[in-house]
Write an enzyme that holds these catalytic residues in place. Structure first.
Site, short mmCIF file in Angstrom:
data_model
loop_
_atom_site.label_atom_id
_atom_site.label_comp_id
_atom_site.label_asym_id
_atom_site.label_seq_id
_atom_site.Cartn_x
_atom_site.Cartn_y
_atom_site.Cartn_z
N ASP A 221 0.85 -1.18 0.00
CA ASP A 221 0.00 0.00 0.00
C ASP A 221 0.89 1.24 0.00
OD1 ASP A 221 -2.46 -1.59 0.55
OD2 ASP A 221 -1.42 -1.96 2.44
N ASP A 260 -1.95 -2.92 -4.63
CA ASP A 260 -2.79 -3.31 -3.50
C ASP A 260 -3.65 -2.09 -3.15
OD1 ASP A 260 -3.89 -4.84 -1.51
OD2 ASP A 260 -2.13 -4.85 -0.23
N ASP A 264 -4.33 1.33 3.93
CA ASP A 264 -4.95 0.28 4.74
C ASP A 264 -4.73 0.58 6.21
OD1 ASP A 264 -5.84 -1.07 2.54
OD2 ASP A 264 -4.61 -2.85 2.82
N ARG A 317 -14.12 -0.06 -2.02
CA ARG A 317 -13.43 0.10 -0.74
C ARG A 317 -13.12 1.56 -0.43
NH1 ARG A 317 -9.04 -4.89 -0.32
NH2 ARG A 317 -10.49 -6.57 -0.83
#
Length: 439
Positions: A221, A260, A264, A317
């Protein structure tokens, strides 16, 4: 006031041997860049702290980052090696790290990380579903070499952020290309004013058991917060830059996914505020909680606030949530034809979404904003879709009568400062979000 120049500990000398590293220790007044006229302390953005009541990161002790740094722990860096060296210097003493210009974390080629004997063509031949099938995960020599290659890349592009640190962009177009900020096991970190271009995973793993027809899974990330507390991410831009998913090849009928997430927040992270950021041009954007089986570490944590962020040209997301009490208010969402959903309702999630604004393509309705991964309640009040106030739960349920969502997440946020009417959110966020609008 002490004049600019070298401190008692000459940082540049301490970094001798780090290729291309430039670091300048600045006076405590915090002037930006090389020696010159100092700004008054009150205007030094590097010493700003998170305001009281500004989201979950303001809870308990609050978030101050490196605001208390002395002159020996204020650095300006112009290379990736310099950034890593600044992080490593001085332990957990409060520090300010100013990023000047764009730091290139992935200047090496994928071939530079590849283990001897790894060959993508051979990997594809060995694990072609026509040969390997879909019923077991890949293993064998090429998978072992892929994993070793991935470890070499990870070592190069990950940078571990220490506790009590403020990272801030200065000058023109500050940012990081291809690096991954690891906020891991620390407390009290601020990241502001940067453009963070997602790393490209050189060695994605093929997982034939992921879904009905397999998937390529990648790492890295742009920033990840795990097992850390009191983190404030503000006025940054997260983007795929010159390498959006549309430029990636496909193998076995699936995109060779080299990205990715953009951000996160996982594995016991707690007390996080993300404000006035831009999240752009990405698929799986922001995940809060990464596993249904992580209750031992995540239950009662993952308390996160997202406000006044711009989410544009994303697929999904924004965020997907497990476990956490997540407050999402006054964010602007601009969807394209690839739009899938924004709010993912996951295991034991407690999402509270208020006064957000969505601009969606004409063929995508309000029922798409929510997605039910697990049967947990969500509060959604005062949100607007294409200029109309919409009950997002009712809109979702109208489209999914066979698996409806329940209303009322069971809590109400109290840690907020300014809350704008939903109708003004698109303009307010467009005027204020992103690194160029810091200050």
């Amino acid at each position: 006031m002490r004049a600019h120049g070298k401190s008692k500990k000459t940082y540049a000398a301490a970094l001798a041997g780090a290729a291309g590293c430039t670091a300048v220790v600045l006076a405590v007044t915090g002037a930006v860049g090389t020696a010159g006229a100092a700004e008054p302390r009150a205007r030094d953005l590097a010493r700003q702290t998170l305001a009281e009541h500004d989201g979950w990161a303001s809870a308990t002790t609050g978030t101050t980052g490196g605001a208390a740094a002395d002159a020996d722990h204020v650095y300006t860096v112009t290379t990736w090696a310099g950034l890593k060296a600044a992080f490593a210097d001085g332990g957990t003493a409060p520090k300010i790290v100013r990023i000047k210009g764009t730091l290139d974390a992935d200047g090496a080629t994928c071939a530079d990380f590849a283990a001897d004997g790894y060959d993508l063509d051979q990997y594809l031949a060995d694990y072609d579903p026509a040969v390997w099938g879909y019923d077991k995960e890949v293993s064998g020599a090429q998978e072992d070499l892929r994993a070793a290659s991935a470890a070499a890349q990870a070592k190069a592009i990950k940078a571990n952020v220490p506790a009590n640190t403020t990272i801030i962009g200065v000058g023109k177009n500050p940012g990081i290309v291809g690096g991954s900020l690891q906020i891991n096991g620390v407390d009290n970190v601020i990241v502001r004013g940067l453009t963070l271009e997602s790393p490209l995973d050189c060695f994605p793993q093929w997982d034939p058991t992921d879904g009905d027809t397999g998937n390529w899974n990648s790492e890295y990330d742009s920033a990840v917060v795990y097992n850390s507390t009191h983190v404030w991410l503000d006025h940054n831009e997260f983007t795929d830059g010159d390498h959006p998913d549309s430029t990636l090849p496909s193998y076995f009928g699936r995109v060779y996914q080299q990205h990715d997430g953009e951000l996160d927040i996982v594995k016991g992270a707690d007390y996080v505020t993300a404000s006035w950021n831009v999240f752009a041009d990405h698929d799986k954007t922001l995940m809060i909680g990464n596993s249904n089986g992580a209750g031992a570490t995540d239950r009662g944590k993952l308390r996160v606030t997202l406000h006044h962020n711009l989410f544009k040209n994303l697929v999904e997301r924004a965020p997907r949530v497990r476990f956490g009490q997540v407050d999402v208010y006054n964010n602007s969402y601009v969807g394209t034809a690839d739009y899938s959903y924004s709010f993912g309702i996951g295991f034991e999630s407690q999402l509270y979404a208020e006064k957000n604004a969505f601009t969606l393509p004409k063929d995508i309705g309000a029922g798409a904003v929510l997605h039910r991964w697990d049967d947990y309640p969500v509060t959604a009040v005062g949100n607007q879709v294409d200029g109309r106030t919409v009950d997002l739960v009712a809109a979702y349920n109208a489209d999914h009568a066979d698996a409806p969502l329940r209303a009322d997440a069971g809590w109400k946020p109290t840690l907020r400062t300014r809350v704008d009417p939903a109708k003004s959110v698109p303009k307010v966020v467009a005027r204020g979000a992103g690194p160029e609008r810091l200050g």
